[in-house]
Enzyme design. Structure first.
Site, short mmCIF file in Angstrom:
data_model
loop_
_atom_site.label_atom_id
_atom_site.label_comp_id
_atom_site.label_asym_id
_atom_site.label_seq_id
_atom_site.Cartn_x
_atom_site.Cartn_y
_atom_site.Cartn_z
N LYS A 56 0.54 17.06 -0.25
CA LYS A 56 1.57 16.05 -0.54
C LYS A 56 2.93 16.69 -0.84
O LYS A 56 3.96 16.14 -0.49
CB LYS A 56 1.16 15.16 -1.72
CG LYS A 56 0.07 14.20 -1.33
CD LYS A 56 0.00 13.01 -2.27
CE LYS A 56 -1.02 12.00 -1.76
NZ LYS A 56 -1.31 10.96 -2.75
N LYS B 229 -7.25 12.35 8.38
CA LYS B 229 -7.88 11.17 7.77
C LYS B 229 -6.96 9.94 7.90
O LYS B 229 -5.74 10.09 7.96
CB LYS B 229 -8.30 11.45 6.33
CG LYS B 229 -7.19 11.47 5.35
CD LYS B 229 -7.68 11.54 3.91
CE LYS B 229 -6.43 11.45 3.07
NZ LYS B 229 -6.49 11.72 1.70
N LYS C 105 -2.62 5.73 4.14
CA LYS C 105 -1.61 4.69 3.92
C LYS C 105 -0.25 5.16 4.40
O LYS C 105 0.61 4.36 4.74
CB LYS C 105 -1.49 4.38 2.42
CG LYS C 105 -2.70 3.73 1.79
CD LYS C 105 -2.54 3.74 0.26
CE LYS C 105 -3.79 3.28 -0.45
NZ LYS C 105 -3.89 3.79 -1.82
P1 TYM Z 1 -6.28 6.29 -2.97
O1 TYM Z 1 -5.49 5.16 -3.49
O2 TYM Z 1 -5.64 7.26 -2.06
O3 TYM Z 1 -7.57 5.74 -2.22
C1 TYM Z 1 -8.43 4.78 -2.82
C2 TYM Z 1 -9.86 5.10 -2.45
O4 TYM Z 1 -10.01 5.07 -1.03
C3 TYM Z 1 -10.61 6.29 -0.60
N1 TYM Z 1 -10.07 6.66 0.72
C4 TYM Z 1 -10.80 6.87 1.80
N2 TYM Z 1 -12.13 6.82 2.00
C5 TYM Z 1 -12.58 7.10 3.25
N3 TYM Z 1 -11.75 7.40 4.30
C6 TYM Z 1 -10.42 7.46 4.13
N4 TYM Z 1 -9.62 7.75 5.15
C7 TYM Z 1 -9.88 7.19 2.84
N5 TYM Z 1 -8.63 7.15 2.33
C8 TYM Z 1 -8.76 6.83 1.03
C9 TYM Z 1 -10.23 7.31 -1.65
O5 TYM Z 1 -11.13 8.40 -1.65
C10 TYM Z 1 -10.30 6.49 -2.92
O6 TYM Z 1 -11.64 6.43 -3.39
N6 TYM Z 1 -6.61 9.56 -6.76
C11 TYM Z 1 -7.12 8.31 -6.24
C12 TYM Z 1 -6.95 7.14 -7.18
C13 TYM Z 1 -7.47 7.37 -8.57
C14 TYM Z 1 -8.82 7.41 -8.97
C15 TYM Z 1 -8.82 7.60 -10.37
C16 TYM Z 1 -10.04 7.30 -8.27
C17 TYM Z 1 -6.70 7.53 -9.69
N7 TYM Z 1 -7.51 7.66 -10.77
C18 TYM Z 1 -10.00 7.69 -11.11
C19 TYM Z 1 -11.23 7.40 -9.03
C20 TYM Z 1 -11.20 7.60 -10.41
C21 TYM Z 1 -6.39 7.97 -4.95
O7 TYM Z 1 -5.30 8.42 -4.69
O8 TYM Z 1 -7.01 7.05 -4.18
#
Ligand code: TYM
Length: 344
Positions: free
Chosen positions: A115, A207, A210
């Site tokens: 990032k 991957k 967003k």
């Molecule tokens: P974020 O917002 O990027 O994504 C949310 C969830 O979606 C999953 N994900 C995917 N799974 C499969 N294929 C993909 N291409 C893909 N893109 C995203 C992510 O793995 C996630 O589960 N850091 C986290 C948010 C967070 C969090 C937490 C998660 C903050 N605090 C505590 C668990 C526990 C994030 O940026 O997710």
């Protein structure tokens, strides 16, 4: 080892363009875990501001992720749905964890490297410390299970390391205050199913994300049936027919991705999909995938649009969830302050 009641926590960033990867990698798991666990699902707005956000867009995206949770089947009455900024204990515990985690641990985080890119000097301190806030999200509830996509695995390992170091560093104080030999559980990642890493429809080595500038790289949860059809038909593939065995997908990342998506949407596994479609060409398979994706995502998109038109309902869900979350977080944070030796 101490026994903790099983509790699920997970979060999604309100940064727009919720997509099929978020749905299959995380949100479908959120829904199924509700049957067996007490669950807390969080819209992580404090994480979103680690990169610049327009305030009006941020507010809209917070409501939109909440609407997605509900439209996908998360029940905000039986479980807790809230946004992170309404529970101040997340930020407070994150500060404590900034003092527990080591620079060397954070320096290894691949997501920060990706990032921040080449301009690391210009990345926010928050982006660097992102994983300590994530550990705080989970551990402020002493959650034991965390459903996430594969890309969050390293952050979960860090959360376990932080929990363990806190338990070790303060073991005497933890015991003295009657918490036994450790205060935090080591949270277990739940990375399950055939689509834990959904890839871009344009490039099977990246991957689905967003922030990809090409909207054709992802299927958004609010895409219309026509848009879904166009995106699937344009998805990159190779010239061969589909194999009949999972082994035949190795080295064919785009084919593997589409088969994984089909499997996850249909609730089966890749072998089931290949039993049915092995030997068929991609145009035939893509037609079936369009039909399935529209059937599954159409009602979710429609419900999200309905909920988005009623922001006061969403805000009330978030306020209600936040006040319930706060009760748990406040109790654990009071215990942490005592363990640390803060006077009150
Ligand atoms: P974020 O917002 O990027 O994504 C949310 C969830 O979606 C999953 N994900 C995917 N799974 C499969 N294929 C993909 N291409 C893909 N893109 C995203 C992510 O793995 C996630 O589960 N850091 C986290 C948010 C967070 C969090 C937490 C998660 C903050 N605090 C505590 C668990 C526990 C994030 O940026 O997710």
């Amino acid at each position: 080892m101490a026994q903790y009641p099983q509790r699920v926590f997970s979060g999604v960033q309100p940064t727009g363009n919720l997509h099929l990867g978020n749905y299959l990698g995380a949100i479908t798991r959120f829904v199924s875990l509700q049957e067996t666990h007490e669950c807390i699902y969080c819209v992580v707005d404090l994480h979103a501001i680690t990169v610049p956000q327009n305030p009006a867009d941020l507010a809209r995206n917070i409501r939109e992720v909440t609407a997605a949770f509900i439209a996908c089947g998360v029940d905000p009455e039986r479980h807790i749905v809230f946004n992170q900024s309404q529970v101040a204990e997340h930020a407070e515990l994150a500060w404590v964890f900034n003092c527990v985690a080591r620079m060397g641990w954070l320096n290894r985080m691949t997501q920060f490297k990706e990032k921040a890119g080449r301009d690391r000097e210009n990345a926010s301190v928050g982006l660097y410390a992102y994983p300590t806030l994530m550990a705080a999200d989970i551990l402020v509830y002493r959650a034991t299970h965390v459903p996430v996509g594969d890309d969050q695995k390293q952050h979960l390992e860090l959360a376990r390391d932080i929990a363990q170091k806190f338990n070790n560093d303060f073991s005497a104080s933890i015991a003295e205050r009657g918490h036994g030999d450790e205060f935090f559980p080591l949270p277990e990642p739940l990375i399950q199913g055939p689509a834990t890493r959904v890839m871009s429809l344009r490039d099977g080595s990246k991957k689905m994300s967003k922030s990809d500038p090409s909207d054709y790289s992802r299927i958004n949860l609010m895409d219309s049936a026509e848009t879904i059809a166009q995106k699937v038909r344009k998805a990159k593939t190779d010239p061969d027919a589909l194999p009949s065995e999972v082994d035949g997908l190795s080295g064919r990342s785009e084919a593997d991705n589409l088969v994984g998506i089909y499997a996850a949407l249909s609730g089966g596994g890749k072998p089931d999909v290949l039993r049915e479609y092995g030997g068929r060409n991609f145009s035939e398979f893509k037609n079936a995938l369009v039909e399935l994706a529209v059937q599954k995502l159409g009602p979710i998109g429609a419900e999200m649009r309905r909920l988005n038109s009623d922001p006061s309902y969403i805000d009330q869900v978030l306020r209600n969830g936040s006040s319930r979350a706060r009760v748990i977080a406040a109790e654990n944070m009071t215990a942490v302050r005592d363990i640390l030796g803060f006077v009150r």
